[in-house]
Design a protein around this motif. Sequence first.
Motif, mmCIF file in Angstrom:
data_model
loop_
_atom_site.group_PDB
_atom_site.id
_atom_site.type_symbol
_atom_site.label_atom_id
_atom_site.label_comp_id
_atom_site.label_asym_id
_atom_site.label_seq_id
_atom_site.Cartn_x
_atom_site.Cartn_y
_atom_site.Cartn_z
ATOM 1 N N ARG A 58 0.833 -1.215 0.000
ATOM 2 C CA ARG A 58 0.000 0.000 0.000
ATOM 3 C C ARG A 58 0.870 1.269 0.000
ATOM 4 N N LEU A 59 1.949 1.168 0.819
ATOM 5 C CA LEU A 59 2.847 2.342 0.857
ATOM 6 C C LEU A 59 3.505 2.575 -0.495
ATOM 7 N N ASP A 73 3.878 5.574 -5.355
ATOM 8 C CA ASP A 73 3.727 5.740 -6.808
ATOM 9 C C ASP A 73 2.698 6.816 -7.133
ATOM 10 N N ASN A 74 1.576 6.768 -6.400
ATOM 11 C CA ASN A 74 0.535 7.784 -6.626
ATOM 12 C C ASN A 74 1.058 9.182 -6.291
ATOM 13 N N THR A 75 1.821 9.221 -5.191
ATOM 14 C CA THR A 75 2.381 10.529 -4.796
ATOM 15 C C THR A 75 3.339 11.051 -5.853
ATOM 16 N N LEU A 91 1.697 17.758 -10.555
ATOM 17 C CA LEU A 91 1.825 19.083 -9.949
ATOM 18 C C LEU A 91 2.958 19.887 -10.600
ATOM 19 N N ARG A 92 4.056 19.183 -10.902
ATOM 20 C CA ARG A 92 5.175 19.871 -11.565
ATOM 21 C C ARG A 92 4.769 20.384 -12.944
#
Length: 313
Positions: A66-67, A72-74, A81-82
């Motif tokens: 999950r982390l 990966d999602n982050t 965002l960049r």
Amino acid sequence: MKRSSLIPRWGICLCLGAMAISCVSSKKYNELLQKQEDCATENRDLKMAKQDCDASLVESQSLNDRLQADLDNTRTELDTLRRNYILMAADLADLQENYKQIDAEYKSSVSGKDALTEQLSLKETELAEKEKLLNSQSEKLAELQAILDKKDQQINNLRDAVSKALLGFRDKGLSIQMKNGKVYVSMDEKLLFASGSWTVNPQGREAIYELGNVMAQNPDIHIMVEGHTDNVPLRGKGDIKDNWDLSTKRATSIVRLLLENSNIDPSRVSACGRSEYMPLADNDSPENRAKNRRTEIILTPDLDELFQVIGQD
């Protein structure tokens, strides 16, 4: 985990049986039994611990998955965002440039508006001055028109008075007409003078006296007497050398007769010799030459009042 702890119970029983056969003491046997139970208990505890560890491992693996997915999602969100940041930075640069342009245009429009406002103010001032001048000119024009109307009426009355006074001479070489706001009294040579003479005959004197009476009643009328001849050269007659002399002497003779009326101011009267240079007709026949031999008395209203108004600021 120790290897011995994994030996099955029946193995232990065989050992114990062998030991019993070997005549092991009961005390020792009991100790072994106790040790067996302790080992069994420990084995169970270890199995349970292993199960707990396996469960923890599975849970840790699941948590790690999950982390990792969150990481990966982050990372994906960070990349997004960049990219968005880059786009927003570009948009911001465009907005700043647009702002600069709009600000410059605004300042220019404000400056232009101020200039237009100043021009409008100047035009309004100029318009007010012109309106003031126009009103002044309108008043002056009205005043001038009133004076002209008065002068026109005066000259019409003068023409009527002269025509009435000289009515008896109309068929004797006398004509009266109005031209350019003036009254022209034209007298043929035969009414006033003998050929080549500047002495006024009796009939001419009578006509001049009648005209003088009218002039005495109109003290603001100027009188110009003009002598005219034809183009026939004048042959020596004493002091007369040419047509210039003859036309001038005839004009002054008429002036002297007019001034015999003491009510006529001499400053109102002038004499002028025109000689042969202002003919009424071509000097190509006796009839036309006779038309040119004339004396014209030009009556002009006093225009000082008119010129005064015109000369006003």
